[in-house]
Structures are given as C-alpha cells and as structure tokens.
Motif scaffolding. Structure first.
Motif, mmCIF file in Angstrom:
data_model
loop_
_atom_site.group_PDB
_atom_site.id
_atom_site.type_symbol
_atom_site.label_atom_id
_atom_site.label_comp_id
_atom_site.label_asym_id
_atom_site.label_seq_id
_atom_site.Cartn_x
_atom_site.Cartn_y
_atom_site.Cartn_z
ATOM 1 N N ASN A 11 23.411 27.236 -22.834
ATOM 2 C CA ASN A 11 22.897 28.216 -21.874
ATOM 3 C C ASN A 11 21.539 27.792 -21.333
ATOM 4 O OD1 ASN A 11 25.119 29.916 -22.113
ATOM 5 N ND2 ASN A 11 24.211 31.090 -23.793
ATOM 6 N N LYS A 12 20.683 27.282 -22.241
ATOM 7 C CA LYS A 12 19.356 26.829 -21.816
ATOM 8 C C LYS A 12 19.484 25.666 -20.840
ATOM 9 C CE LYS A 12 14.970 24.911 -23.453
ATOM 10 N NZ LYS A 12 14.164 24.488 -24.617
ATOM 11 N N TYR A 13 20.331 24.699 -21.163
ATOM 12 C CA TYR A 13 20.536 23.542 -20.282
ATOM 13 C C TYR A 13 21.039 23.997 -18.904
ATOM 14 C CZ TYR A 13 22.472 19.179 -18.470
ATOM 15 O OH TYR A 13 22.761 18.094 -17.674
ATOM 16 N N THR A 14 21.967 24.941 -18.900
ATOM 17 C CA THR A 14 22.499 25.466 -17.637
ATOM 18 C C THR A 14 21.399 26.148 -16.831
ATOM 19 O OG1 THR A 14 24.668 25.813 -18.664
ATOM 20 C CG2 THR A 14 24.237 26.977 -16.604
ATOM 21 N N CYS A 15 20.571 26.950 -17.523
ATOM 22 C CA CYS A 15 19.477 27.663 -16.845
ATOM 23 C C CYS A 15 18.467 26.695 -16.247
ATOM 24 C CB CYS A 15 18.798 28.620 -17.819
ATOM 25 S SG CYS A 15 19.780 30.085 -18.217
ATOM 26 N N LEU A 16 18.117 25.637 -16.994
ATOM 27 C CA LEU A 16 17.160 24.653 -16.482
ATOM 28 C C LEU A 16 17.724 23.956 -15.247
ATOM 29 C CD1 LEU A 16 15.743 23.006 -19.745
ATOM 30 C CD2 LEU A 16 14.720 24.784 -18.338
ATOM 31 N N SER A 17 19.022 23.664 -15.259
ATOM 32 C CA SER A 17 19.656 23.033 -14.097
ATOM 33 C C SER A 17 19.634 23.958 -12.883
ATOM 34 C CB SER A 17 21.110 22.655 -14.427
ATOM 35 O OG SER A 17 21.157 21.722 -15.487
ATOM 36 N N ILE A 18 19.858 25.251 -13.123
ATOM 37 C CA ILE A 18 19.824 26.232 -12.027
ATOM 38 C C ILE A 18 18.410 26.347 -11.465
ATOM 39 C CG2 ILE A 18 20.067 28.689 -11.468
ATOM 40 C CD1 ILE A 18 22.355 28.788 -13.519
ATOM 41 N N ILE A 19 17.420 26.359 -12.363
ATOM 42 C CA ILE A 19 16.018 26.420 -11.921
ATOM 43 C C ILE A 19 15.679 25.197 -11.083
ATOM 44 C CG2 ILE A 19 13.620 26.297 -12.730
ATOM 45 C CD1 ILE A 19 14.459 28.078 -15.092
ATOM 46 N N ASP A 20 16.138 24.000 -11.506
ATOM 47 C CA ASP A 20 15.905 22.779 -10.731
ATOM 48 C C ASP A 20 16.439 22.929 -9.309
ATOM 49 O OD1 ASP A 20 14.770 21.524 -12.894
ATOM 50 O OD2 ASP A 20 16.579 20.453 -13.483
ATOM 51 N N LYS A 21 17.688 23.373 -9.199
ATOM 52 C CA LYS A 21 18.331 23.512 -7.885
ATOM 53 C C LYS A 21 17.605 24.543 -7.026
ATOM 54 C CE LYS A 21 22.954 24.186 -5.868
ATOM 55 N NZ LYS A 21 22.634 25.246 -4.906
ATOM 56 N N LYS A 22 17.262 25.670 -7.631
ATOM 57 C CA LYS A 22 16.569 26.737 -6.906
ATOM 58 C C LYS A 22 15.176 26.280 -6.470
ATOM 59 C CE LYS A 22 16.721 31.179 -5.683
ATOM 60 N NZ LYS A 22 17.764 31.738 -4.800
ATOM 61 N N ALA A 23 14.513 25.523 -7.336
ATOM 62 C CA ALA A 23 13.168 25.035 -7.023
ATOM 63 C C ALA A 23 13.203 24.069 -5.844
ATOM 64 C CB ALA A 23 12.562 24.360 -8.256
ATOM 65 N N GLU A 37 15.492 23.937 -3.470
ATOM 66 C CA GLU A 37 15.806 24.726 -2.272
ATOM 67 C C GLU A 37 14.573 25.473 -1.777
ATOM 68 O OE1 GLU A 37 18.981 27.203 -3.592
ATOM 69 O OE2 GLU A 37 20.524 25.634 -3.396
ATOM 70 N N HIS A 38 13.754 25.958 -2.713
ATOM 71 C CA HIS A 38 12.540 26.688 -2.336
ATOM 72 C C HIS A 38 11.575 25.779 -1.579
ATOM 73 C CE1 HIS A 38 9.112 29.351 -2.509
ATOM 74 N NE2 HIS A 38 8.440 28.498 -3.263
ATOM 75 N N LEU A 39 11.376 24.565 -2.092
ATOM 76 C CA LEU A 39 10.470 23.627 -1.424
ATOM 77 C C LEU A 39 11.034 23.202 -0.072
ATOM 78 C CD1 LEU A 39 9.220 21.290 -4.322
ATOM 79 C CD2 LEU A 39 8.176 23.362 -3.419
ATOM 80 N N TYR A 54 16.617 14.733 3.445
ATOM 81 C CA TYR A 54 17.543 13.667 3.029
ATOM 82 C C TYR A 54 17.623 13.527 1.505
ATOM 83 C CZ TYR A 54 17.068 12.464 7.953
ATOM 84 O OH TYR A 54 17.058 12.513 9.326
ATOM 85 N N ASN A 55 17.089 14.520 0.785
ATOM 86 C CA ASN A 55 17.142 14.501 -0.684
ATOM 87 C C ASN A 55 16.707 13.147 -1.250
ATOM 88 O OD1 ASN A 55 18.124 17.184 -1.077
ATOM 89 N ND2 ASN A 55 20.133 16.501 -0.389
ATOM 90 N N GLN A 56 15.515 12.712 -0.853
ATOM 91 C CA GLN A 56 15.048 11.390 -1.251
ATOM 92 C C GLN A 56 14.598 11.322 -2.716
ATOM 93 O OE1 GLN A 56 12.085 10.681 1.803
ATOM 94 N NE2 GLN A 56 13.549 9.541 3.042
ATOM 95 N N PHE A 57 14.412 12.455 -3.340
ATOM 96 C CA PHE A 57 14.043 12.491 -4.753
ATOM 97 C C PHE A 57 14.889 13.552 -5.450
ATOM 98 C CE2 PHE A 57 10.121 10.803 -2.897
ATOM 99 C CZ PHE A 57 9.780 9.812 -3.789
#
Length: 395
Positions: free
Chosen positions: A212-224, A226-228, A239-242
């Motif tokens: 669950n923690k791993y899934t949450c961290l992955s979701i936070i990465d994606k959301k972060a 998208e936010h930037l 172009y998702n260069q990083f």
C-alpha cells in the motif's frame, strides 16, 4: 515574450557554443583529426575545426536505463549500470575529453544537461514550496503545495521572501495559495494512512501495507509531476524529459543548514541524517561506516535551542588547492595532493547558513559576521549570528 526584458536584465551568459547545421559532417575531416591547438601560455584556443558530428546516445542510454530498472537498488548490477550511465554523461561533460586530439565532449552541452536538471529542481522548489533543494531533489509537505493564480519569473524568483505567498484573507494581490497535493490532507502519523489514502481515492487497499505504501508513493509521484506540468509550460514536462520518485515519508524535520538535515519517519520509526563535512565512524557490528553520533547531538541541540560546539580530530585527503598554497609558502613541503593530513573540525549547532536573505549584499554581511563569530569559537556568539540572519529573512 513578455518577460524577455526581465531575462535580458537579469541573465548572465558566461559561455555559449553554436553548432551550425551547415557545419555538420557525417565523417571526421582532416582538420578535425588534427585536433585543437591551444596557446601554451594562456591555454586559449588558437586553431580548431568548426565541423561537428552528431552522435545519437538515446538508444544506448535507454537500453541501459531499462536494464537497470530490472535490478533492485543497491544491488551490484544496479550500481554497476548506474556507474556506466553516469560515465556517459561524465565523458560528455569533462574538459579532459574536449581538447587537443580527443574532442568527444563539450562542457557547454554538459552544462545544458545539468541546467535542465537544475531547472527541474527549481520548478520543484516553486511548485512544491520545498524546504530546500539539494542537486536534484528536496523536501516538501505533501499537504501544503503551491497553486498559482498568476505567475512570472519575477514573482517566482522572489517567492521565498514574498509575503504575498501567505494565505492572507482578502488580499487581492495574492498570486498563490497552499493546498494539499492530493486534494485532501493525509495524516502520516496514522498507522493506517496508506490504506485510508487509497480508499479515499477509490482504490481497494492490499492486505500487505508495505505494498500500500509503495502504491501511495507511486501515486504521489504521478500527481506531483502533473502538478508541476500544470504550472510550468516547458520542455521538461511537455516531453517528460525526466522522472522522479518520492524516496520516503517523514513527519519531522530539523534543519542545520540548507544541506544538513535530520528527517524522522512517522511514529519515530527510524531517521535519515545528512551532515556534510562530518566524518563517518566505523560500526563494527555491521562492518561499515555510519553517521557520527555527534551529529545527532547537534540536531538535538537545535531542537532544544541550546547552542552547542563540537570538535572532532580526524584526517582527510590533502586537496590540490591546499597543496599549492602550502607549496608556495614552503618549497620543501613534504606532502603531495591526496596524502592524508590530520585536521581539527569544529561544528556548531546554530548555523546561519540556513538563513534566506533578500540580496547578495546582505548575504555577504551575514557571512562576514559568521566568520568573525567562528574565530571566537563561542557557540553562543555563533547562535547570535543565526538569529540576526533569521531577522534578515523575515524583513
């Protein structure tokens, strides 16, 4: 276009290099094979070919990156592939490969690659309201990131000292506000926080809370990300260069300076320390070097607002610059660069290095006071400089 005047006024170009399409060749010319001619006196360029050859690295690097992902971090193969990948960049960026008969690198291209990573870190600082930025990352509060009503380079540059960034009421000039990244607050001190976060988002939690923690961290990465991307309309996001990852979750932070910190996991379940310059000590139980326990004493002193001074007798490698200084004053100086030398290091709990001042002139004043206070070797005097720096930050 509307900020071109601001850029021209504030940007400083130290070096530039142009690769003209008309100068591109498919095979090396005789002039290219001759290499570059440098002045023996000034090391400046006298003669070199303007031709250049395109070397595509995307296929090689992509293959290595995908292969590395197959191996868990800190395993021998993962580390090996990381070093190979870093060596490719190092060869591009190193001056060692850029002169005479080995012109395979360009420090300007290296600078541009680094600049993009720095730009991402800058965007993270402005979009997440990071506490600090270290090379290519930082620490931020997932429950309090920044959303913008309007933005410009001038506003973003002065954000850390601008009162308009605060959540004041009825302030028509306010250009940003704070809000939870996920749209709702997460109490990471709650043992069931990851399960609750997934349920709140409509996902079915796993019985294994580590998953669950791993899934949450992955979701936070994606959301972060998208936010930037919603804030900054630049190539890095278009172009998702990083890509980036959330390393871990912490609920307590103690700062010593902009790069020295103590991070504690929820419910005091472990911690991470970074203290530059503090020599590590050998732990015989795990047969490895670990953070010096004295670093913990310094962070505890910061937490309790008790000025503390710690001295450590250690050894370090003699740097080339220090060797040159010693050799200049003593022609018979017996040591060589990278020889081991004994040194006394002094650390203070209350360092003004974390103060964020408004201008370079104020920074110089702060550094001058800090150097004077350190000569006294009095922890209370050094702490007084930190308080003075904090007042500058508030002003």
């Amino acid at each position: 276009n509307q900020e071109w005047g601001w850029i021209k006024k504030n940007a400083v170009i130290n070096c530039s290099l142009i690769y003209k399409k008309s100068d591109e060749v498919s095979t090396p010319t005789d002039e290219m094979l001759e290499g570059a001619t440098l002045s023996k006196d000034t090391d400046t360029l006298i003669k070199a070919s303007k031709n250049w050859i395109r070397i595509e690295l995307k296929g090689l690097v992509t293959t290595l990156l995908l292969e590395r992902k197959k191996h868990p971090k800190k395993t021998p193969m993962n580390t090996f592939l990381k070093l190979i990948i870093n060596t490719i960049y190092g060869t591009i960026a190193s001056e060692f490969f850029s002169v005479e008969n080995v012109c395979v690198s360009s420090v300007v291209i290296g600078n541009n690659i680094t600049a993009r990573a720095r730009c991402l870190a800058w965007c993270m600082a402005k979009g997440f309201h990071s506490v600090m930025s270290i090379t290519d990352g930082g620490v931020f509060d997932v429950n309090s990131v920044l959303f913008y009503k309007r933005k410009s380079l001038n506003l973003l540059e002065g954000l850390h000292r601008d009162k308009l960034s605060e959540n004041t009421i009825n302030n028509r000039r306010k250009f940003c506000y704070k809000k939870p990244l996920m749209g709702f607050e997460i109490d990471f001190n709650n043992p069931n926080c990851y399960k609750l976060m997934l349920e709140n988002m409509g996902f079915i939690p796993d019985v294994d809370d580590k998953k669950n923690k791993y899934t949450c961290l992955s979701i936070i990465d994606k959301k972060a990300w998208e936010h930037l991307a919603s804030i900054f309309d630049i190539d890095i996001f278009n172009y998702n260069q990083f890509e980036f990852e959330t390393k871990d979750i912490y609920t307590k932070l103690i700062l010593h300076s902009k790069v020295d910190y103590y991070l504690e996991k929820p419910n005091n379940n472990g911690y991470t320390i970074a203290f530059r310059g503090m020599p590590k000590v050998w732990d015989d139980s795990i047969k490895s070097k670990v953070i010096n326990p004295l670093a913990l004493d310094l962070f505890k002193a910061i937490e309790n607002d008790t000025p503390l001074k710690i001295e450590i007798d250690t050894s370090e490698l003699l740097s080339l610059s220090d060797y040159q200084i010693k050799k200049k004053s003593d022609g018979n100086y017996p040591l060589l660069p990278h020889d081991s030398v004994s040194v006394k290091k002094v650390f203070y709990s209350h360092s003004p290095k974390s103060s964020r001042v408004a201008s370079l002139s104020e920074l110089k004043k702060l550094e001058k006071r800090y150097e004077t206070a350190k000569k006294s070797e009095n922890a209370i005097e050094v702490a007084a400089v930190k308080k003075w720096g904090e007042r500058l930050s508030k002003d």
